[in-house]
Scaffold this motif. Structure first.
Motif, PDB file in Angstrom:
ATOM      1  N   VAL A 182       0.841  -1.178   0.000  1.00 23.11           N
ATOM      2  CA  VAL A 182       0.000   0.000   0.000  1.00 23.11           C
ATOM      3  C   VAL A 182       0.886   1.241   0.000  1.00 23.11           C
ATOM      4  N   VAL A 183       0.444   2.258  -0.702  1.00 15.78           N
ATOM      5  CA  VAL A 183       1.177   3.523  -0.766  1.00 15.78           C
ATOM      6  C   VAL A 183       0.882   4.333   0.498  1.00 15.78           C
ATOM      7  N   VAL A 184       1.924   4.930   1.068  1.00 17.83           N
ATOM      8  CA  VAL A 184       1.774   5.811   2.227  1.00 17.83           C
ATOM      9  C   VAL A 184       1.918   7.246   1.751  1.00 17.83           C
ATOM     10  N   ARG A 185       0.842   8.024   1.880  1.00 21.04           N
ATOM     11  CA  ARG A 185       0.876   9.419   1.442  1.00 21.04           C
ATOM     12  C   ARG A 185       1.431  10.347   2.528  1.00 21.04           C
ATOM     13  N   GLU A 186       1.143  10.038   3.772  1.00 25.13           N
ATOM     14  CA  GLU A 186       1.649  10.859   4.880  1.00 25.13           C
ATOM     15  C   GLU A 186       1.877   9.968   6.089  1.00 25.13           C
ATOM     16  N   GLY A 187       2.881  10.324   6.905  1.00 28.63           N
ATOM     17  CA  GLY A 187       3.083   9.645   8.188  1.00 28.63           C
ATOM     18  C   GLY A 187       4.406   8.936   8.338  1.00 28.63           C
ATOM     19  N   LEU A 188       5.101   8.620   7.239  1.00 30.42           N
ATOM     20  CA  LEU A 188       6.380   7.915   7.311  1.00 30.42           C
ATOM     21  C   LEU A 188       7.397   8.598   6.413  1.00 30.42           C
ATOM     22  N   ASP A 189       8.670   8.306   6.700  1.00 32.34           N
ATOM     23  CA  ASP A 189       9.775   8.798   5.888  1.00 32.34           C
ATOM     24  C   ASP A 189      10.620   7.623   5.418  1.00 32.34           C
ATOM     25  N   THR A 190      11.316   7.836   4.333  1.00 33.28           N
ATOM     26  CA  THR A 190      12.213   6.799   3.825  1.00 33.28           C
ATOM     27  C   THR A 190      13.272   6.464   4.878  1.00 33.28           C
ATOM     28  N   GLY A 191      13.539   5.164   5.040  1.00 29.55           N
ATOM     29  CA  GLY A 191      14.569   4.721   5.968  1.00 29.55           C
ATOM     30  C   GLY A 191      14.045   4.318   7.325  1.00 29.55           C
ATOM     31  N   GLN A 192      12.830   4.688   7.694  1.00 36.78           N
ATOM     32  CA  GLN A 192      12.268   4.257   8.969  1.00 36.78           C
ATOM     33  C   GLN A 192      11.995   2.752   8.922  1.00 36.78           C
ATOM     34  N   THR A 193      12.065   2.128  10.105  1.00 39.56           N
ATOM     35  CA  THR A 193      11.830   0.693  10.211  1.00 39.56           C
ATOM     36  C   THR A 193      10.516   0.462  10.935  1.00 39.56           C
ATOM     37  N   ILE A 194       9.672  -0.379  10.356  1.00 38.31           N
ATOM     38  CA  ILE A 194       8.360  -0.652  10.940  1.00 38.31           C
ATOM     39  C   ILE A 194       8.219  -2.154  11.191  1.00 38.31           C
ATOM     40  N   VAL A 195       7.270  -2.494  12.059  1.00 41.61           N
ATOM     41  CA  VAL A 195       6.983  -3.896  12.370  1.00 41.61           C
ATOM     42  C   VAL A 195       6.025  -4.441  11.317  1.00 41.61           C
ATOM     43  N   VAL A 196       6.366  -5.634  10.801  1.00 40.97           N
ATOM     44  CA  VAL A 196       5.509  -6.272   9.809  1.00 40.97           C
ATOM     45  C   VAL A 196       4.742  -7.437  10.419  1.00 40.97           C
ATOM     46  N   GLU A 197       5.411  -8.287  11.182  1.00 41.48           N
ATOM     47  CA  GLU A 197       4.772  -9.434  11.828  1.00 41.48           C
ATOM     48  C   GLU A 197       5.044  -9.390  13.316  1.00 41.48           C
ATOM     49  N   GLY A 198       4.063  -9.887  14.100  1.00 39.31           N
ATOM     50  CA  GLY A 198       4.167  -9.834  15.554  1.00 39.31           C
ATOM     51  C   GLY A 198       3.475  -8.626  16.138  1.00 39.31           C
ATOM     52  N   ILE A 199       2.629  -7.981  15.390  1.00 34.40           N
ATOM     53  CA  ILE A 199       1.961  -6.761  15.841  1.00 34.40           C
ATOM     54  C   ILE A 199       1.025  -7.038  17.009  1.00 34.40           C
ATOM     55  N   GLN A 200       0.410  -8.241  17.049  1.00 30.62           N
ATOM     56  CA  GLN A 200      -0.606  -8.523  18.048  1.00 30.62           C
ATOM     57  C   GLN A 200      -0.069  -8.458  19.480  1.00 30.62           C
ATOM     58  N   LYS A 201       1.235  -8.726  19.658  1.00 34.90           N
ATOM     59  CA  LYS A 201       1.764  -8.736  21.017  1.00 34.90           C
ATOM     60  C   LYS A 201       2.355  -7.415  21.448  1.00 34.90           C
ATOM     61  N   LEU A 202       2.210  -6.360  20.651  1.00 31.18           N
ATOM     62  CA  LEU A 202       2.885  -5.101  20.945  1.00 31.18           C
ATOM     63  C   LEU A 202       1.964  -4.095  21.616  1.00 31.18           C
ATOM     64  N   ARG A 203       2.617  -3.163  22.336  1.00 33.23           N
ATOM     65  CA  ARG A 203       1.939  -2.002  22.901  1.00 33.23           C
ATOM     66  C   ARG A 203       2.904  -0.837  22.801  1.00 33.23           C
ATOM     67  N   GLN A 204       2.391   0.337  23.049  1.00 34.43           N
ATOM     68  CA  GLN A 204       3.199   1.543  22.957  1.00 34.43           C
ATOM     69  C   GLN A 204       4.401   1.461  23.902  1.00 34.43           C
ATOM     70  N   GLY A 205       5.601   1.670  23.359  1.00 30.83           N
ATOM     71  CA  GLY A 205       6.817   1.683  24.168  1.00 30.83           C
ATOM     72  C   GLY A 205       7.420   0.324  24.449  1.00 30.83           C
ATOM     73  N   ALA A 206       6.837  -0.745  23.889  1.00 26.63           N
ATOM     74  CA  ALA A 206       7.348  -2.088  24.155  1.00 26.63           C
ATOM     75  C   ALA A 206       8.706  -2.282  23.475  1.00 26.63           C
ATOM     76  N   LYS A 207       9.509  -3.155  24.107  1.00 26.40           N
ATOM     77  CA  LYS A 207      10.811  -3.521  23.534  1.00 26.40           C
ATOM     78  C   LYS A 207      10.601  -4.664  22.562  1.00 26.40           C
ATOM     79  N   VAL A 208      11.359  -4.668  21.480  1.00 27.85           N
ATOM     80  CA  VAL A 208      11.227  -5.731  20.479  1.00 27.85           C
ATOM     81  C   VAL A 208      12.608  -6.259  20.125  1.00 27.85           C
ATOM     82  N   ARG A 209      12.570  -7.455  19.611  1.00 29.81           N
ATOM     83  CA  ARG A 209      13.780  -8.078  19.092  1.00 29.81           C
ATOM     84  C   ARG A 209      13.471  -8.472  17.660  1.00 29.81           C
ATOM     85  N   ILE A 210      14.256  -7.945  16.703  1.00 28.01           N
ATOM     86  CA  ILE A 210      13.996  -8.192  15.295  1.00 28.01           C
ATOM     87  C   ILE A 210      14.525  -9.549  14.912  1.00 28.01           C
ATOM     88  N   GLN A 211      13.675 -10.354  14.332  1.00 27.98           N
ATOM     89  CA  GLN A 211      14.071 -11.691  13.897  1.00 27.98           C
ATOM     90  C   GLN A 211      14.966 -11.600  12.660  1.00 27.98           C
TER      91      GLN A 211
END
Length: 368
Positions: A339-368
């Motif tokens: 999907v195209v993002v028109r506003e809200g992100l910039d090139t180079g930012q890293t986002i979560v693709v899988e494992g979203i269900q277990k997350l909350r604001q400020g949670a620590k993650v480990r990238i697989q």
């Protein structure tokens, strides 16, 4: 006198027990949960072609029903079913005999009326000369002049009758009103017809073809800009046919209806496409593709990384300290799994693709 000795060691023992119970492990903080394992995606920009799709119907630029204008029997059919015809070409002939006879009779009546008019004109000329010499009663001249007016009216009536019968005779031969293609004939030789009935055939133009579709009233400003723009991309309007193939020619916006439908809240719009090979047939249903603002290099992310809450879309952005935060987005065109993002992100930012269900604001993650 007896002395009462109180047993003081029991409360002391209970107090010591209570103190020992409050110490030790009861005063320790719970250990922090381990970081959640997630899959990530680095936001990139890549060329895309965003298309809005509309169900559409093909219509001919010109289309006319061929119907008889006089009664009689079909005596000849000149065009084959589905044949391409040129303007003025004969299509059908209705029995001409009675119409030819009526025209001949009208012409004879006209000739008789003209002969009578010529006689009356001579009489009037002669009576006028005699009147100047006072050799004739004035009443005779007046009668001749009245007869002249009657003869002139009779000629006019006869001429009108000739024109009427000639028109009927002309209508016995039905010709193509423009260059185009006829359909399958609805009558056969010997069939009886009357004015307006039945439908003989339909002819449609074989040149450019038009595509009709409807837009929501909120889209009217956008299409008004497209209508008035002189620098629109060539591929602004394309067609996807029933077999999912894309029509090789592009179209242009030619008309927008005058008003929005009161009940539907939509506006009729028309786009014209060239049709040199005759691939487009009037009445076909197709999908019109309209190029939108998501054109060229755009930020694209996997659609499965997006979460919706209360009509808003957001993703989890991974910070440098491996914590995540929600970021609200304005989305554009969905292109396959992305999907195209028109506003809200910039090139180079890293986002979560899988494992979203277990997350909350400020949670620590480990990238697989």
């Amino acid at each position: 006198m007896k002395k009462v000795i109180r047993n003081s060691f029991v409360p002391l023992f209970a107090l010591a027990t209570l103190i020992s119970g409050c110490g030790g492990s009861g005063s320790q903080t719970p250990a922090a949960p381990p970081p959640a394992s997630v899959s990530s995606y680095e936001v990139i920009s890549k060329p895309v072609t965003g298309l809005d799709t509309y169900p559409a119907t093909l219509v001919a630029v010109k289309e006319v029903e061929i119907r008889p204008q006089v009664s009689g029997y079909i005596t000849q059919i000149f065009a084959k079913d589905g044949q391409k015809v040129s303007r003025g070409q004969k299509l059908y002939e209705i029995d001409r005999s009675k119409y030819l006879a009526a025209r001949n009779q009208a012409e004879a009546s006209l000739a008789s009326a003209k002969a009578n008019l010529a006689r009356v004109e001579k009489d009037v000329d002669r009576y006028q000369r005699l009147d100047q010499e006072e050799a004739i009663a004035r009443q005779v001249l007046d009668n001749a002049r009245a007869e002249l007016l009657t003869a002139e009216a009779q000629v006019q009536a006869a001429e009108a009758q000739v024109a009427s019968t000639g028109t009927d005779l002309k209508y016995t031969v039905i010709r193509a009103p423009f260059d185009g293609q006829v359909g399958i004939s609805q009558v056969r030789v010997g069939g009886q017809v009357s004015p307006g009935q039945p439908l003989l055939n339909t002819i449609s133009s074989s040149g450019p073809i038009q595509v009709d579709f409807v837009i929501n009233e909120k889209e009217i400003p956008r299409f008004n800009r497209l209508m008035n723009s002189e620098s629109s991309p060539d591929s602004l309007f394309t067609l996807r046919l029933g077999d999912e193939s894309v029509y090789p020619y592009t179209g242009k916006l030619v008309a927008m209806d005058r008003a929005v439908g009161r009940q539907s809240g939509t506006l009729n719009v028309r786009v014209e496409f060239p049709n040199p090979e005759g691939m487009l047939v009037p009445g076909m249903t197709t999908t019109l593709q309209v190029l939108n603002q998501d054109y060229g290099n755009q930020l694209v992310i996997p659609y499965k990384s997006v979460t919706e809450q209360m009509g808003e879309y957001f993703v989890y952005v991974i910070a440098s300290d491996s914590t995540v935060s929600q970021q609200t987005l304005q989305l554009g065109t969905v292109i396959g799994p992305e999907v195209v993002v028109r506003e809200g992100l910039d090139t180079g930012q890293t986002i979560v693709v899988e494992g979203i269900q277990k997350l909350r604001q400020g949670a620590k993650v480990r990238i697989q």
